[in-house]
Scaffold this active site. Structure first.
Site, mmCIF file in Angstrom:
data_model
loop_
_atom_site.group_PDB
_atom_site.id
_atom_site.type_symbol
_atom_site.label_atom_id
_atom_site.label_comp_id
_atom_site.label_asym_id
_atom_site.label_seq_id
_atom_site.Cartn_x
_atom_site.Cartn_y
_atom_site.Cartn_z
ATOM 1 N N ALA A 48 0.572 -1.133 -0.004
ATOM 2 C CA ALA A 48 -0.072 -0.034 0.100
ATOM 3 C C ALA A 48 1.218 0.856 0.047
ATOM 4 O O ALA A 48 0.198 2.524 -0.763
ATOM 5 C CB ALA A 48 -1.172 -0.036 1.253
ATOM 6 N N ALA A 49 2.309 1.118 0.498
ATOM 7 C CA ALA A 49 2.523 2.420 0.741
ATOM 8 C C ALA A 49 3.030 3.158 -0.589
ATOM 9 O O ALA A 49 3.143 2.593 -1.823
ATOM 10 C CB ALA A 49 4.141 2.625 1.368
ATOM 11 N N PRO A 50 3.143 4.483 -0.460
ATOM 12 C CA PRO A 50 2.700 5.374 0.403
ATOM 13 C C PRO A 50 1.634 6.139 0.646
ATOM 14 O O PRO A 50 1.433 6.727 0.922
ATOM 15 C CB PRO A 50 3.354 6.176 -0.332
ATOM 16 N N ASN B 287 -0.913 6.116 -1.920
ATOM 17 C CA ASN B 287 -2.067 7.511 -2.828
ATOM 18 C C ASN B 287 -3.124 6.682 -2.872
ATOM 19 O O ASN B 287 -4.449 7.469 -3.439
ATOM 20 C CB ASN B 287 -1.273 7.818 -3.624
ATOM 21 N N LYS B 288 -3.133 4.961 -3.527
ATOM 22 C CA LYS B 288 -3.941 4.372 -3.813
ATOM 23 C C LYS B 288 -5.338 4.207 -2.860
ATOM 24 O O LYS B 288 -6.488 3.493 -3.333
ATOM 25 C CB LYS B 288 -3.871 2.816 -5.050
ATOM 26 N N ASP C 164 2.539 -3.144 4.083
ATOM 27 C CA ASP C 164 3.515 -2.816 3.473
ATOM 28 C C ASP C 164 4.390 -3.286 4.422
ATOM 29 O O ASP C 164 4.291 -3.288 5.707
ATOM 30 C CB ASP C 164 3.668 -1.361 3.307
ATOM 31 N N ASP D 24 4.108 -8.779 5.583
ATOM 32 C CA ASP D 24 5.298 -9.169 3.631
ATOM 33 C C ASP D 24 4.155 -9.737 3.696
ATOM 34 O O ASP D 24 3.444 -10.743 4.137
ATOM 35 C CB ASP D 24 6.091 -10.462 4.835
ATOM 36 N N ASP E 245 -0.607 -3.542 -6.541
ATOM 37 C CA ASP E 245 0.493 -2.814 -6.796
ATOM 38 C C ASP E 245 1.795 -3.459 -6.580
ATOM 39 O O ASP E 245 2.990 -2.418 -5.671
ATOM 40 C CB ASP E 245 -0.089 -0.946 -6.304
ATOM 41 N N CYS F 175 4.478 -0.023 -12.429
ATOM 42 C CA CYS F 175 5.438 1.087 -13.120
ATOM 43 C C CYS F 175 6.336 1.194 -13.675
ATOM 44 O O CYS F 175 7.447 0.881 -13.476
ATOM 45 C CB CYS F 175 4.960 1.884 -11.827
#
Length: 530
Positions: free
Chosen positions: A229-231, A233-234, A252, A279, A311, A361
């Site tokens: 999840a970090a940081p 935003n989503k 995270d 984890d 992600d 990404c």
């Protein structure tokens, strides 16, 4: 003047590996021409925030960049580029120079100003409010505090700025001051230099990252897992779309990165998110069953979540602009192993009828298309399903993916053009209309409920057909970003066959698919409708 053609000049083997797939490495070095903000509709409206940005830009530019919204993404505000002369070049004699590192340089090309900590070198004699040429040192050889002109054959020109701090403030014994040291006036990228306007009302965020959550389509009162999840935003976007009603578990691995999520939760005053330093590759525990504790915390039992956002950790070869990459082929090969573990955990944790969105990404096919092909082969209950909204182009060729499946994938790349993409989608919708008409005729005639859709390729080999229990069926939507489609027809059959020939499908009248939207995302884009 030095022009950067590839960010991988330090890594010739990796550069060769990616060049074989005909990736446009120069494109990686350029900044997206559109800046996007995700407006928090729990705090304000897109129109109100648009008025705020327009007033800000009018005070800064004589000819303001285009500002517009997207009908498919009502929370998104787009800011176009400013008119920057193609002849913009440094004045070698009159103006002094400022040197920053490659990370700061990338931020400058995206519209950031230069903070004190980012300045590596400033020539002696530079005065307050001087107009200076700004360069990025791509070699890493410029020493902090250098007071003479730094000479290098890999010194990238970024644009011009106004000095707001002098040398003694930046490199004094007491350490650098905080705040903006150089206010950027223009950049070679044309992105407006307005800094980061992020607040509780809106967040600077790349378009594909925003679309990821839209495809996930979170609903009120659902239980949702954000695996990496970090940081945050989503994660916060999910909470906003759910009206902060429901339960979001954000994981995270790193404690320091968890703090970033918690900071955003507090900033946006959200109550639906629980954060754990855990984890995600160990998030599924097969030993837990229905008799185990009902408390939802990691590790989780099977079929816990309505939707999962993955992600995945990746090589980051898609975070434009990238000015310098220092990696090895071995490091590049290590990411798919982790990604496969995460996908397997995600599939196990989804409820029947659930939805998984997978995103990266990276432009690397081994982290994207090849993960999709592996997932479809490994997990027999996965199917592709249409993912909307669609802003990308089709996936790259990959063994294990049919031509139809490639059309179900979306990839943000230099050839991404909204118009071309929409033409393809319209053609597919026309096909769907014919399919639906044919299905209606079959129902009227009480005929067979099995339909074959052949896309001008050899017929489907029936030997490859596998039977899947309808309650466990997963529609695997892949966006590189993955898009897919499914046909649900009445009948008793449960067979599904997908090959390079096309689709042969027969489904029960009330299927309960688990829907996995797999996104293979690079978080930057260039073409959007105005």
């Amino acid at each position: 003047m030095f022009y950067l053609k590839s960010p991988l000049f330090h890594c010739p083997l990796v550069e060769l590996q990616l060049s074989k797939r005909n990736f446009d490495l120069t494109w990686l070095c350029t900044a997206p021409s559109i800046t996007t903000y995700r407006v928090n509709h729990l705090q304000t409206t897109t129109e109100c925030y648009k008025d705020y940005v327009e007033n800000l830009l009018k005070g800064r530019y004589k000819s303001s960049p285009k500002i517009y919204t997207l009908s498919d993404l009502p929370e998104v505000l787009c800011i176009g580029s400013v008119s920057t002369p193609e002849t913009l070049k440094p004045s070698m004699v009159e103006q002094r120079e400022i040197i920053v590192d490659d990370c700061c340089g990338a931020a400058v090309l995206r519209g950031a100003h230069i903070y004190a900590v980012g300045v590596l070198a400033m020539e002696s004699g530079t005065k307050l409010h001087d107009i200076v040429n700004v360069y990025a040192d791509l070699t890493g050889k410029c020493k902090k505090g250098t007071n003479i002109r730094f000479e290098s054959d890999k010194k990238l020109y970024l644009g011009q700025g106004r000095v707001l701090m002098q040398r003694y403030q930046l490199f004094g014994a007491s350490g650098a001051k905080t705040g903006i040291a150089v206010e950027m006036l223009n950049t070679v990228s044309g992105v407006p230099s307005i800094g980061d306007l992020s607040s509780a009302k809106a967040l600077l965020q790349n378009l594909p990252s925003i679309v990821c959550v839209r495809v996930l389509n979170p609903q009120k009162n659902e239980i949702i897992l954000d695996m990496c999840a970090a940081p945050g935003n989503k994660t916060t976007h999910i909470a906003e779309l759910m009206q902060d009603k429901g339960l979001i578990l954000a994981l995270d691995k790193t404690v320091n990165r968890i703090a970033l999520i918690e900071e955003k939760i507090k900033k946006y005053n959200l109550n639906s998110i629980n954060v754990y330093a855990y984890d995600a590759t160990k998030s599924f525990n097969g030993k837990l069953n229905s008799e185990s504790s009902n408390e939802i915390k990691p590790p989780f039992k099977a079929e816990t979540f309505d939707r999962v956002l993955l992600d995945a950790p990746c090589s980051g070869l898609g975070n434009r602009p990238i000015l310098v990459v220092k990696t090895t082929a071995k490091m590049l090969d290590s990411y798919p192993k982790i990604q496969r573990k995460l996908v397997s955990n995600a599939v196990a944790l989804l409820k029947p009828g659930g939805c998984l969105v997978y995103s990266t990404c990276s432009i690397n096919t081994s982290e994207n298309e090849e993960i999709v092909a592996w997932a479809l082969a490994k997990h027999s209950n996965l199917e592709l399903k249409e993912a909307v909204p669609i802003f990308g182009s089709r996936a790259l060729p990959c063994q294990g993916l049919t031509e139809i499946q490639r059309d179900m994938l979306q990839r943000f790349s230099p050839d991404t053009k909204k118009f071309d993409t929409m033409v393809k989608r319209i053609q597919m919708k026309i096909l769907f209309i014919y399919v639906n008409i044919y299905a209606a005729i079959l129902r009227a005639l009480n005929s067979s409920s099995c339909i074959s859709v052949i896309m001008n390729v050899p017929s489907c080999n029936s030997k490859t057909t596998r039977r899947v229990p309808p309650t466990k069926r997963i529609n695997f939507n892949c966006i590189t970003k993955v898009m897919s489609f499914s046909l649900y027809l009445p009948g008793e059959g449960n067979s599904a066959c997908t090959t390079s020939a096309g689709i042969l499908a027969s489904w029960p009248s009330e299927p309960s698919p688990v829907c996995i939207h797999s996104w293979l995302v690079t978080p930057a884009f260039d073409t959007l409708p105005l």
